[in-house]
Enzyme design. Structure first.
Site, mmCIF file in Angstrom:
data_model
loop_
_atom_site.group_PDB
_atom_site.id
_atom_site.type_symbol
_atom_site.label_atom_id
_atom_site.label_comp_id
_atom_site.label_asym_id
_atom_site.label_seq_id
_atom_site.Cartn_x
_atom_site.Cartn_y
_atom_site.Cartn_z
ATOM 1 N N LEU A 222 -27.189 42.830 25.458
ATOM 2 C CA LEU A 222 -26.129 41.945 25.005
ATOM 3 C C LEU A 222 -25.796 41.227 26.150
ATOM 4 O O LEU A 222 -25.877 41.641 27.510
ATOM 5 C CB LEU A 222 -24.839 42.710 24.415
ATOM 6 C CG LEU A 222 -24.944 43.707 22.986
ATOM 7 C CD1 LEU A 222 -23.779 44.420 22.682
ATOM 8 C CD2 LEU A 222 -25.405 42.485 21.866
ATOM 9 N N ASP A 223 -25.178 39.956 26.171
ATOM 10 C CA ASP A 223 -24.689 39.347 27.080
ATOM 11 C C ASP A 223 -23.684 39.626 27.850
ATOM 12 O O ASP A 223 -22.892 40.726 27.260
ATOM 13 C CB ASP A 223 -24.318 37.678 26.560
ATOM 14 C CG ASP A 223 -25.459 36.986 26.207
ATOM 15 O OD1 ASP A 223 -26.664 37.341 26.653
ATOM 16 O OD2 ASP A 223 -25.320 36.246 25.538
ATOM 17 N N ARG A 224 -23.414 39.414 29.036
ATOM 18 C CA ARG A 224 -22.327 40.134 29.948
ATOM 19 C C ARG A 224 -20.820 39.787 29.284
ATOM 20 O O ARG A 224 -20.183 41.054 28.884
ATOM 21 C CB ARG A 224 -22.409 39.747 31.326
ATOM 22 C CG ARG A 224 -21.197 39.955 32.143
ATOM 23 C CD ARG A 224 -20.926 39.294 33.262
ATOM 24 N NE ARG A 224 -19.885 39.602 34.129
ATOM 25 C CZ ARG A 224 -19.962 40.489 35.405
ATOM 26 N NH1 ARG A 224 -21.137 40.714 35.712
ATOM 27 N NH2 ARG A 224 -18.974 40.757 36.101
#
Length: 469
Positions: free
Chosen positions: A221-223
Site C-alpha cells: 500500500l502507498d505510504r
C-alpha cells in the site's frame, strides 16, 4: 359537489377553473427577539443520504459458510458492514430505513415500453435474490472518533514494548501461514536505507511471534493510504501468495478447490474523490506507464496512449459510486483487477477525472481549484440544496475533507483470499495423513477481512452523514 369549468381560447391552450382555493400552509406564532409574529411551522428532520451497496453476489457469501439455503437482508448488511455493530444495523431495519431497488411495471411504464426503478422498504428477514441492490442511510457507518492522533512508531529497528504492543494491535488475523494488518496512514510499507520505521522492518522486529523470522510483504500500500495489508509467515505461504497476486491463472492449476478459491479473490477500496464520475459504475481499462519528469529524478505514473512507442502495463479497475456528491466530493468503491503501482490514484485522476482527496501528486491542480470555489450541492431526487450540520466537538482539522491540507482518502477496506493455511496442509500432506485432512476440511476455503477507516476518513464520513436536505 365540486366542478371544473373549461375555457378554450382561440390560439391558446386550455385553462381549467375550479371552485377549490389553494390550501395555505398552517401558521404558528413564533417569538424572535421578544417579538411575536406569524410564521410557518418548523420542518421535521430530513432523511439522511443513502449509501448504495453492491449487487447481492448470491449464496453462499464469500468467506462465510451458511447452513440455510438463503441469505436474509439483515445477514447481507451485517456481512457487508462487518466492522459495524449488529445492533446498529438492526436499528436501521426497525426504523424502516433500509430500501431495495425494484422495477416499476406500472401501466404508464408499460405504455411507454420501458421500466423505471423505484425503491421499497424491506424487512430484516426478507430473502435476498442474486443481483438485488439495497440502499441504507450513510449513518449506518458513522463511527466514534478518537481524540488522539494515529501513532506512528519511532524510527528504530528495535521497537520498545509500547511500540510492539501498538503494532500487534494492528493485527486483524493471524494463523500459521499469514498475517493481516490494518495499516495506518503515513506509515511506509517498504523502507530504503534512510527509512527505518517501515512496515516490513517493524514487522520483522515485532511480529515474528514464535517464528524465527518475521513476516514478509506480499503486496503493498502507498505510504499515505491505509487499510488491509497482507504478509506471509513462511516461505511456502509467501510463494503461494506471490503466485496468487502475480499469475492467478497459473495459481489456479494447483487443484480444483484452490482454483475455485482463487476465483473468489478480490480487494475493495473506499475513496473520497473530488467531483463525481459521469457514470455511477463501470470498468476502467486504461494501461499505465512511467515517465520521468523534467528534473530527471522524479518518476510519475500516467495513463499510456497505446502508441507502441512506450512500454506500458495493463491496468483494470472496477468502480461504483457509493452515494451523492457532498461538498463537491463523492465516495466511491474501487475494485482493482490488476496490481499496478498507483493504479487506483491514476485511474481516478486521469480516467475518471476525479482525483482522490489528499492526492496532491496526481491532483494538485484540481485540489487548488476545489479549495477556492464555492460549492452548493443538490439532492438528486428532490433537487433541494444540502445544508451542513457540523457535529459538535468534532476536530475537522485532523486531515479530514474540511481541513486545509486533507490527508489521502484511500483505504483498503475489504479483502477476500484463499485460506492459505488450509490449502498448504492439503497440498503437502500425504494420503495416509487422514486426521490432518479431516482437521482442515472443516475450515473455510476462503477468508474475508474488513478494516475500519482511519480517523481522518471517519471524520469525513461523519461530516457527509451530517448533511441534511
Amino acid at each position: 359537489m365540486w366542478w371544473n369549468k373549461v375555457v378554450k381560447l382561440s390560439g391558446y391552450g386550455v385553462r381549467h377553473y375550479s371552485r377549490f382555493k389553494k390550501v395555505q400552509p398552517p401558521r404558528v406564532i413564533r417569538v424572535t427577539n421578544n417579538v411575536a409574529h406569524l410564521g410557518r411551522p418548523r420542518e421535521g428532520p430530513k432523511p439522511r443520504q443513502l449509501l448504495s451497496l453492491p449487487p447481492f453476489p448470491g449464496h453462499p457469501l464469500p468467506g462465510r459458510n451458511s447452513s440455510t439455503g438463503h441469505v436474509t437482508a439483515i445477514s447481507w448488511l451485517k456481512y457487508y458492514f462487518d466492522d459495524i455493530p449488529g445492533d446498529v444495523v438492526q436499528s436501521h431495519f426497525n426504523k424502516g430505513l433500509v430500501q431495495m431497488e425494484s422495477l416499476d411495471s406500472s401501466m404508464s411504464s408499460k405504455s411507454q415500453g420501458m421500466q423505471t426503478k423505484s425503491t421499497r422498504k424491506i424487512n430484516h428477514n426478507e430473502a435476498m435474490e442474486p443481483g438485488a441492490r439495497v440502499s441504507v442511510p450513510v449513518s449506518v457507518a458513522e463511527a466514534k472518533i478518537s481524540k488522539r492522533f494515529d501513532i506512528i512508531p519511532s524510527g528504530t529497528l528495535y521497537p520498545n514494548a509500547d511500540e510492539i504492543e501498538y503494532l500487534q494491535r494492528l493485527v486483524k488475523y493471524k494463523d500459521s501461514a499469514i498475517l493481516v494488518l490494518n495499516k495506518p496512514p503515513k506509515l511506509p510499507v517498504k523502507g530504503n536505507l534512510p527509512i527505518h520505521n517501515s512496515m516490513d522492518a517493524l514487522a520483522a522486529a515485532a511480529l515474528s511471534y514464535d517464528y524465527d523470522e518475521g513476516p514478509k510483504l506480499v503486496h503493498r500500500l502507498d505510504r499515505e493510504s491505509s487499510g488491509l495489508l497482507l504478509m506471509g509467515r513462511t516461505k511456502e505461504s509467501i510463494s503461494y501468495l506471490h503466485l496468487l497476486f502475480s499469475d492467478i491463472n497459473k495459481a489456479k492449476s494447483l487443484s480444483k478447490g484452490w482454483g475455485d478459491a482463487c476465483e473468489s479473490t478480490y480487494q475493495r477500496y473506499w475513496a473520497l474523490v473530488i467531483g463525481s464520475p459521469k457514470e455511477k459504475e463501470g470498468l476502467i481499462h486504461a494501461p499505465i506507464t512511467k515517465v520521468m519528469l523534467d528534473d530527471g529524478k522524479t518518476e510519475r505514473v500516467i495513463v499510456a496512449n497505446r502508441s507502441g512507442l512506450e512500454a506500458f502495463q495493463e491496468a483494470i479497475t472496477e468502480y461504483r459510486v457509493l452515494g451523492p456528491m457532498i461538498n463537491g466530493c463523492s465516495w466511491i468503491e474501487l475494485r482493482p483487477h490488476t496490481s499496478r503501482k498507483h493504479q487506483l490514484r491514476v485511474h481516478c485522476a486521469e480516467a475518471l477525472g476525479t482525483p482522490i482527496v489528499g492526492d496532491y501528486k496526481y491532483g494538485w491542480f484540481v485540489h487548488h481549484k476545489w479549495k477556492q470555489m464555492p460549492r452548493v450541492d443538490f439532492e438528486p431526487n428532490s433537487g433541494e440544496p444540502y445544508r451542513l450540520r457540523r457535529p459538535e466537538g468534532l476536530d475537522v482539522q485532523k486531515g479530514s475533507v474540511l481541513s486545509k491540507v486533507p490527508l489521502l482518502h484511500l483505504h483498503c477496506r475489504e479483502m477476500v483470499l484463499p485460506n492459505i493455511e488450509k490449502f498448504l496442509e492439503i497440498h503437502t500432506s500425504k494420503g495416509s495423513n487422514y486426521q490432518s485432512k479431516l482437521k482442515y476440511s472443516s475450515k473455510p476455503d476462503v477468508l474475508r477481512f474488513v478494516a475500519p477507516m482511519p480517523s481522518h476518513m471517519k471524520i469525513s464520513w461523519n461530516l457527509m452523514s451530517s448533511y441534511l436536505i
